[in-house]
Design an enzyme around this catalytic site. Structure first.
Site, PDB file in Angstrom:
ATOM      1  CE  LYS A  74      11.377  -1.641  -6.382  1.00  0.00           C
ATOM      2  NZ  LYS A  74      12.373  -2.443  -7.180  1.00  0.00           N
TER       3      LYS A  74
ATOM      4  CG  ASN B 178       1.485  -0.221   4.190  1.00  0.00           C
ATOM      5  OD1 ASN B 178       1.098  -1.440   3.927  1.00  0.00           O
ATOM      6  ND2 ASN B 178       2.498   0.303   4.178  1.00  0.00           N
ATOM      7  N   GLY B 179      -0.662  -2.322   6.189  1.00  0.00           N
ATOM      8  CA  GLY B 179      -0.312  -3.468   6.845  1.00  0.00           C
ATOM      9  C   GLY B 179      -1.300  -4.328   7.256  1.00  0.00           C
TER      10      GLY B 179
ATOM     11  CD  GLU C  87      17.494 -10.893 -10.588  1.00  0.00           C
ATOM     12  OE1 GLU C  87      17.207 -11.411  -9.651  1.00  0.00           O
ATOM     13  OE2 GLU C  87      17.418  -9.865 -10.769  1.00  0.00           O
TER      14      GLU C  87
ATOM     15  CD1 TRP D 255      -0.324  -5.649  -3.902  1.00  0.00           C
ATOM     16  CD2 TRP D 255      -0.204  -6.623  -2.074  1.00  0.00           C
ATOM     17  NE1 TRP D 255       0.400  -6.790  -4.218  1.00  0.00           N
ATOM     18  CE2 TRP D 255       0.232  -7.453  -2.985  1.00  0.00           C
ATOM     19  CE3 TRP D 255      -0.204  -7.034  -0.771  1.00  0.00           C
ATOM     20  CZ2 TRP D 255       0.642  -8.712  -2.833  1.00  0.00           C
ATOM     21  CZ3 TRP D 255       0.040  -8.304  -0.521  1.00  0.00           C
ATOM     22  CH2 TRP D 255       0.633  -9.168  -1.399  1.00  0.00           C
TER      23      TRP D 255
ATOM     24  CE  LYS E 214      14.772  -8.336 -12.043  1.00  0.00           C
ATOM     25  NZ  LYS E 214      14.609  -9.073 -10.863  1.00  0.00           N
TER      26      LYS E 214
ATOM     27  CG  HIS F  73      23.760 -34.287  -9.180  1.00  0.00           C
ATOM     28  ND1 HIS F  73      24.406 -35.386  -8.806  1.00  0.00           N
ATOM     29  CD2 HIS F  73      24.613 -33.593  -9.520  1.00  0.00           C
ATOM     30  CE1 HIS F  73      25.639 -35.255  -8.666  1.00  0.00           C
ATOM     31  NE2 HIS F  73      26.199 -34.140  -9.214  1.00  0.00           N
TER      32      HIS F  73
ATOM     33  NE  ARG G   8       4.614   2.014  -0.693  1.00  0.00           N
ATOM     34  CZ  ARG G   8       5.735   1.684   0.016  1.00  0.00           C
ATOM     35  NH1 ARG G   8       6.714   2.274   0.000  1.00  0.00           N
ATOM     36  NH2 ARG G   8       5.704   1.179   1.302  1.00  0.00           N
TER      37      ARG G   8
ATOM     38  CB  CYS H 184      -0.807  -0.068   1.318  1.00  0.00           C
ATOM     39  SG  CYS H 184      -2.057  -1.323   1.423  1.00  0.00           S
TER      40      CYS H 184
ATOM     41  CD  GLU I  93      10.323  -9.788 -10.780  1.00  0.00           C
ATOM     42  OE1 GLU I  93       9.713  -9.553  -9.824  1.00  0.00           O
ATOM     43  OE2 GLU I  93      11.652  -9.709 -10.929  1.00  0.00           O
TER      44      GLU I  93
HETATM   45  C1  F6R Z   1      12.451  -9.003  -7.851  1.00  0.00           C
HETATM   46  C2  F6R Z   1      12.507  -8.363  -6.773  1.00  0.00           C
HETATM   47  C3  F6R Z   1      12.183  -8.832  -5.391  1.00  0.00           C
HETATM   48  C4  F6R Z   1      13.011  -8.059  -4.333  1.00  0.00           C
HETATM   49  C5  F6R Z   1      12.627  -8.531  -2.878  1.00  0.00           C
HETATM   50  C6  F6R Z   1      13.414  -7.693  -1.938  1.00  0.00           C
HETATM   51  O1  F6R Z   1      12.779  -8.431  -9.106  1.00  0.00           O
HETATM   52  O2  F6R Z   1      12.662  -7.086  -6.872  1.00  0.00           O
HETATM   53  O3  F6R Z   1      12.580 -10.199  -5.420  1.00  0.00           O
HETATM   54  O4  F6R Z   1      14.408  -8.116  -4.481  1.00  0.00           O
HETATM   55  O5  F6R Z   1      11.310  -8.474  -2.641  1.00  0.00           O
HETATM   56  O6  F6R Z   1      13.216  -6.407  -1.747  1.00  0.00           O
HETATM   57  P1  F6R Z   1      13.942  -5.545  -1.075  1.00  0.00           P
HETATM   58  O7  F6R Z   1      15.335  -5.385  -1.778  1.00  0.00           O
HETATM   59  O8  F6R Z   1      13.370  -4.204  -1.182  1.00  0.00           O
HETATM   60  O9  F6R Z   1      14.186  -6.193   0.583  1.00  0.00           O
END
Ligand code: F6R
Length: 618
Positions: free
Chosen positions: A613, A103-104, A487, A76, A491, A510, A27, A2, A494
């Site tokens: 985010k 938020n929360g 990674e 959210w 990417k 394995h 976010r 949020c 997501e």
């Molecule tokens: C993926 C991504 C997430 C964040 C994770 C941690 O692209 O952005 O996997 O890396 O949610 O977020 P932070 O770094 O804000 O703790």
């Protein structure tokens, strides 16, 4: 998660709120709403499920008067589906004069709701939030003082919350409370702001205060007062936001993610700036609190992080162990505290987080601190909770990262990890000064090499577009290439919503090799053939094994690798670099690949479905 904005001042409140919500969009959210107080019409609220444009259409159809106090929210969903009714603000009291955003998660909402229902309160949403609105409204009717009513109710709430409240009978004040969720104050001249982060108000002011845990803010036009939940006055510490509003805009790019990929040479350079001399010596004044003796006596480092940030941690592990000879464990923050980890007074916990608000990482660091560990944060956000709560912070200077998928924050985190590893090696005398200097000087060349990779991405963009129909993509890497493979897979999952897995190439035989069938795309991070302990021949063998089973191989290899072309359908070359630093280069084609594939599928690259985010709930 949020987004929250609050404003009191002479400007048009609706403009300030909508501008702030626009900047907080990154976010992640699924509904939005605003409440303002008009001297004549009283409290007015507009809210809508969907994106901010739906709310803007709503206020266009049902306009709000120019007013000078208000709150705005992007939600959210946690409790209750993303509908108009569940969107915030929620109204409290029989005459609906109070508006509240949250938020929360209010963990004891069921018990509070039962209490209110028994007293005859009617609820109009399925949220946990609405209980707080009714409780504060009822308490205000009883006490006649909004700050007192607010403080007494927030003390009854359990869980994680940032809450903002306005009331038509107290039209000069916004009240805010923070427990386990982010909140910052923006200080203006004759106006003041509240936000989930500084993006909410950075276009209006750069002066800010980060609100501490269990604190209440009383915000008026000309004053900001902060008290603890227990009522003690707090003297806040002001800071100046070091990026401007334009840094958080697309600046002509098709998406924030595209811009942030392009920002990466700067992110690496800015993270190195002032910390690495031209002779290769690392200075980290941020961790002055840890003496040479403290660093020498460390018996282990535990890195806690989630998602992409945890892959930066994996890379830091290779560098710290190799150069500084301290054992390093990398743990997903949400697993860490549930397994009774061994923490000694000589354990350093390094928490890596772009936002500094990831609840799992905050809980892990609190757990470690309670058991006596020192906590060092690697964080991209000034004033974030993680930064406030840690013993020391190495800020990554990537600037605001708006796209949900992390790109430039990752390369900045990887860079900070190298700096930390070199610094520790210097302090522990585990590398000769010649070797440390050489590595440091090589690290200084990385921003230019990152730029070179960016110039060469057209081929990878074409591949991404051509593979829009792929159902699954596998990624292989070894050593520091393994977290890069992970990674690359994250990417793609997501952003393009397709199955993707990253494997250590040595692990193939394995089990995972059974996945390979004709036409299976596999992206392989090929290590440097120049490394003395090279894994290159082993990875080339892995490529042969999968090709023999029908895989289509896309290799990411370094310039001058003569061999790889004979074994892969496509090769993306990156400049030669010290093998430990290669992730800064090899990860970039994977980011662009995911971006292009997602765009070709017509998806929203900046705000992928279901994701937020800042993950501010556990
Ligand atoms: C993926 C991504 C997430 C964040 C994770 C941690 O692209 O952005 O996997 O890396 O949610 O977020 P932070 O770094 O804000 O703790």
């Amino acid at each position: 998660m949020c987004g929250i904005v609050g404003y009191v001042g002479p400007k048009s409140t609706l403009d300030v709120l909508l501008g702030g919500l626009r900047r907080l969009e990154y976010r992640g959210y699924d509904s939005a709403g605003v409440s303002v107080i008009d001297p004549v019409e009283g409290l007015l609220t507009r809210k809508k499920a969907g994106k901010l444009d739906a709310l803007i259409s709503e206020v266009t159809e049902h306009p709000l008067p120019i007013s000078h106090i208000g709150i705005g929210h992007t939600r959210w969903a946690t409790h209750g589906a993303p509908t108009d009714g569940n969107a915030h603000p929620h109204l409290g009291g029989p005459h609906q004069k109070l508006a509240l955003i949250h938020n929360g998660i209010i963990e004891n909402f069921a018990e509070l709701k039962a209490e209110l229902t028994a007293a005859g309160t009617r609820f109009s949403s399925e949220t946990d939030t609405e209980v707080a609105a009714h409780l504060i409204a009822r308490e205000f009717e009883n006490t006649g003082d909004l700050p007192t009513a607010f403080a007494s109710v927030v003390n009854r709430l359990h869980g994680a919350f940032t809450i903002l409240v306005i009331h038509e009978d107290a039209p000069d004040v916004v009240l805010a409370a923070r427990r386990n969720a982010p909140l910052v104050v923006g200080l203006g001249d004759g106006e003041n702001f509240l936000g989930s982060d500084v993006a909410a108000f950075v276009e209006h002011t750069k002066r800010a205060i980060s609100v501490g845990q269990d604190q209440i803010v009383t915000l008026r036009r000309d004053s900001v007062e902060i008290h603890t939940f227990a009522g003690d006055k707090v003297t806040p510490e002001e800071f100046v936001v070091d990026w401007d509003a334009s840094a958080a805009s697309k600046g002509g790019w098709s998406s924030f993610m595209a811009k942030e990929i392009a920002d990466q040479p700067q992110a690496v350079a800015d993270t190195l700036m002032g910390r690495l001399s031209s002779s290769g010596t690392v200075t980290l004044t941020e961790i002055d609190g840890l003496s040479k003796a403290d660093i020498a006596s460390l018996d282990r480092i535990m890195i806690v992080a989630c998602g992409t940030a945890s892959y930066a941690g994996d890379i830091a592990k290779y560098a710290i162990e190799k150069w500084a000879r301290v054992p390093v464990q990398v743990e997903l923050s949400h697993e860490f505290r549930y397994r009774d980890p061994i923490i000694t007074p000589n354990t350093l916990v390094v928490a890596i987080s772009q936002s500094g608000e990831t609840m799992d990482t905050l809980m892990a660091t609190r757990y470690a601190a309670e058991r006596g560990a020192k906590v060092l944060a690697i964080c991209n956000t000034q004033g974030a909770t993680l930064a406030r709560e840690s013993d020391a912070v190495i800020y990554t200077h990537a600037g605001p990262e708006v796209a949900v998928a992390s790109t430039k924050a990752l390369v900045a985190q990887i860079t900070a990890g190298y700096l930390l590893a070199l610094f520790m090696a210097q302090q522990r005398d585990t590398l000769s000064s010649a070797a440390a200097g050489e590595l440091g000087r090589e690290l200084l060349t990385m921003p230019a090499k990152v730029s070179t990779v960016l110039e060469r991405l057209e081929a990878v963009a074409t591949l991404g577009r051509d593979m829009a129909d792929a159902k699954s993509v596998l990624f292989l890497g070894r050593n520091v290439g393994f977290p890069v493979a992970m990674e690359g897979a994250l990417k793609l999952k997501e952003l393009a919503y397709i199955h993707a897995e990253g494997f250590a190439a040595g692990e193939l035989k394995h089990g995972p090799i059974a996945l390979i069938e004709t036409g299976q795309p596999v992206i392989v991070i090929v290590p440097s053939p120049r490394d003395s302990e090279t894994l290159h021949p082993k990875v080339i063998s892995n490529i042969q094994e999968i090709r023999a089973r029908g895989a289509i191989v896309i290799a990411i290899a370094e310039d001058g690798d003569q061999l790889v072309g004979d074994f892969a359908e496509h090769v993306i070359f990156v400049p030669q670099a010290e093998p430990m630093f290669a992730p800064l280069l090899t990860v970039i084609p994977l980011q662009r690949f995911a971006l292009e594939l997602s765009t070709a599928k017509g998806l929203d690259v900046d705000q992928p479905r279901n994701l937020a985010k800042s993950v501010t709930v556990e």
